[in-house]
Design an enzyme around this catalytic site. Sequence first.
Site, short mmCIF file in Angstrom:
data_model
loop_
_atom_site.label_atom_id
_atom_site.label_comp_id
_atom_site.label_asym_id
_atom_site.label_seq_id
_atom_site.Cartn_x
_atom_site.Cartn_y
_atom_site.Cartn_z
N LYS A 121 0.85 -1.20 0.00
CA LYS A 121 0.00 0.00 0.00
C LYS A 121 0.89 1.24 0.00
O LYS A 121 1.81 1.34 0.79
CB LYS A 121 -0.89 -0.05 1.26
CG LYS A 121 -2.04 0.91 1.27
CD LYS A 121 -3.10 0.48 2.29
CE LYS A 121 -4.21 1.50 2.36
NZ LYS A 121 -5.37 1.02 3.10
N GLU A 141 -20.06 -3.57 10.40
CA GLU A 141 -20.92 -2.69 11.18
C GLU A 141 -22.05 -3.45 11.87
O GLU A 141 -22.39 -3.16 13.03
CB GLU A 141 -21.50 -1.58 10.29
CG GLU A 141 -20.49 -0.53 9.84
CD GLU A 141 -19.59 -0.98 8.68
OE1 GLU A 141 -19.82 -2.08 8.13
OE2 GLU A 141 -18.66 -0.23 8.33
N ARG A 184 -25.70 -0.29 6.98
CA ARG A 184 -25.44 -1.73 6.99
C ARG A 184 -26.08 -2.43 8.19
O ARG A 184 -26.21 -3.65 8.19
CB ARG A 184 -23.92 -1.96 7.11
CG ARG A 184 -23.15 -1.82 5.84
CD ARG A 184 -23.40 -3.05 5.00
NE ARG A 184 -22.96 -2.87 3.64
CZ ARG A 184 -21.75 -3.18 3.20
NH1 ARG A 184 -20.85 -3.66 4.02
NH2 ARG A 184 -21.45 -3.00 1.94
C1 LIG Z 1 -19.24 -0.78 4.90
C2 LIG Z 1 -18.01 0.09 4.91
N1 LIG Z 1 -17.41 0.37 6.08
C3 LIG Z 1 -16.32 1.16 6.11
C4 LIG Z 1 -15.79 1.65 4.95
C5 LIG Z 1 -14.60 2.60 4.99
N2 LIG Z 1 -13.44 2.02 4.30
C6 LIG Z 1 -13.09 2.42 3.07
S1 LIG Z 1 -11.74 1.64 2.51
C7 LIG Z 1 -11.58 0.78 3.94
C8 LIG Z 1 -10.43 -0.15 4.12
C9 LIG Z 1 -10.39 -1.14 3.02
O1 LIG Z 1 -9.27 -1.95 3.21
P1 LIG Z 1 -8.86 -2.94 2.05
O2 LIG Z 1 -10.06 -3.59 1.50
O3 LIG Z 1 -7.81 -3.82 2.58
O4 LIG Z 1 -8.30 -1.99 0.93
P2 LIG Z 1 -6.92 -1.15 0.91
O5 LIG Z 1 -7.31 0.26 1.09
O6 LIG Z 1 -6.05 -1.63 2.01
O7 LIG Z 1 -6.36 -1.41 -0.42
C10 LIG Z 1 -12.59 1.12 4.84
C11 LIG Z 1 -12.73 0.56 6.20
C12 LIG Z 1 -16.45 1.33 3.75
N3 LIG Z 1 -16.04 1.81 2.58
N4 LIG Z 1 -17.54 0.55 3.75
#
Ligand SMILES: Cc1ncc(C[n+]2csc(CCOP(=O)(O)OP(=O)(O)O)c2C)c(N)n1
Length: 641
Positions: A285, A372, A400
């Site tokens: 990342k 959630e 959610r």
């Molecule tokens: C239901 C929901 N909860 C929280 C989020 C906020 N959110 C956006 S990206 C993310 C992390 C995603 O991590 P990952 O899938 O590993 O992707 P990376 O950014 O590490 O590539 C979160 C918690 C969201 N988009 N949707």
Amino acid sequence: MAESESLLARIQGPGDLKTLSLQELNRLAREIRHLIVSTVSRNGGHLASNLGVVELTIALHLVFKSPQDKIVWDVGHQCYTHKLLTGRAVEFASLRTAGGLAGFPKTAESLHDAFNTGHASTSISAALGLLAGERLSGGRNRVVAVIGDGALTGGQAYEALSHAGQLGLPLVVILNDNKMSIGRNVGGLSKYLSRLSMKGYYQSFRRHFDAMAKRLPFIGDVFFAAVVRLKRAVKAVFYTDNFFVDLGFEYVGPIEGHTIQRLAEVLRDVRALNRPVVVHVITHKGRGYEFAEHDPLTYHGVGTFSVNQGLDGPAEGARDNSFTGAFSRAILAAARNDRRITAVCAAMEKGTGLAPFKKEFPDRFFDVGIAEGHAVTFAAGLAVRGRRPVAAIYSTFMQRAVDQVIHDVCLQNLPVIFALDRSGFVNDDGETHQGLFDIALFRTVPNLTILAPASETELAAMLDWALTAAGPCMIRYPKGACPPEDAAFHRPLEKGRGVWIRESGKAPCCLAFTGSLYQQVMEAAAILDARNIPADCYNLRFLKPVDEAYLTDIMNRYALVVFIEEGVKSGGFGEYAAELGSRHCCKGKILCLTAGDDFVPQGKRGELLSQAGLDGQGIARRVSEWVEYRNGIGSALYRTL
Ligand SMILES: Cc1ncc(C[n+]2csc(CCOP(=O)(O)OP(=O)(O)O)c2C)c(N)n1
């Protein structure tokens, strides 16, 4: 071709990638990274996640034939390279601005965006549906879901994996494993993926062994048979308890995720498979931009910054005057006096302001991952055992967990507190992230109290009040700065009632508003003063329950009561109040100013408020129009009220 010539300019669509040599593809990756960093430095956006998937996206588009083959991006916050390779490089400068390119995939924007995303953990479900639909219509095109290890902590991903294993369709799931969610990834799953990465040595071991054995002269075949036996033994040790395999998937990986050639080779093999497959890709990342590589957490989502110097840290000793900062301080202060207080978040420790709480009370803090629904029911369990859980969740993500709020918390009248951050319009992220539904979704739920603070003092007072309440409470507050304090904010809370910010008793008009719009309403009142239309201002504080006798009295005393809220119209507070007023034959006219009933696209919160007529000018204009009508001037305008 000279290094200075843009390769990206030659890419009108994914098919053009095939015209580039491997060397050029690597140069393209560098070019894309530069463009992403410079654009995000101006417009803000999801930086580190996008930098991590540049090579992976190039390889996907080299092998799969979008738009016939479909790629579904989970969350969608990592789709910038995909946008650049699918004909949107020229518009990329408008990323996340009003009317510009969205920061997430949008089917309305391009044929290459197979499915809208924004909330986590939906990609496998959507991709499986697309694939099943494709097969039902006799098509043979392929569908790929790209999901991060963070998004894989969301329960829906497992429901989808289980279903996909059962269907056996050749779905391709790319697991983009960077060991990070928004923060460090949490939970048993992340440990499991690390163990799988260790087992992955089996894959490279197998490749090298096969190649070596086949090259041996004469004894090669004999040796190869022995190797096959050895492989089985190795496989038994390294491979059998793979969760994905047990569900019915082929598992390939882990594969290093920044070598285009290797990724493309593997994806070509995978594309030929006729079964569901998980390809486990290890990415970094923030890759390629030093600041983001060293601190991918901070650079996950950023505002504007200097490319050379990186983000400005908070000024020394600066106080975070946002509502999130106010919540952060309030829960910490409360927790110091009450050991029962526990905090729960769903992968948003920093965004919800709970990081200081975690630091001071690690045992009383729970980050449950992107889950959630689980967070809410988990908090309900804590409440049953005498804890005072505070679940801090963004309004949009709380969608959610509607059933868990109703079924697990409110039905049992459990004293869980929901701190709903980002309620109302949010900056830049668009339809998927607006926090406009919470009032309408939750006002209907029995036992639940809903509070809307207008300031830091009110937020703290509401949290304290909620902590002594017998049942569930929701505190909704916007993303943005708290206003300067006003004496009215210090008046004690009275259940079901608001507080008068301006009360002359003689004004023809009352502006009754939800806390987040305090500043806009005060500005409107000042404009109306100048137009000689005095308005009293009433901060509703309690959106539920409501002291109906008190509110009815207000609707009888004023010629016009304007309900102003940062939420959708249908099912909003204004609609409720209008029904109450009509039921009691109140004398005052009622006007509801809301965010309307359409999905609201991206823009700055200020722009969106103004488009909805919820800024000071907009509120004043609607009230003036009504008064003109009363004076017989503007009856046509009245129809718009
Ligand atoms: C239901 C929901 N909860 C929280 C989020 C906020 N959110 C956006 S990206 C993310 C992390 C995603 O991590 P990952 O899938 O590993 O992707 P990376 O950014 O590490 O590539 C979160 C918690 C969201 N988009 N949707």
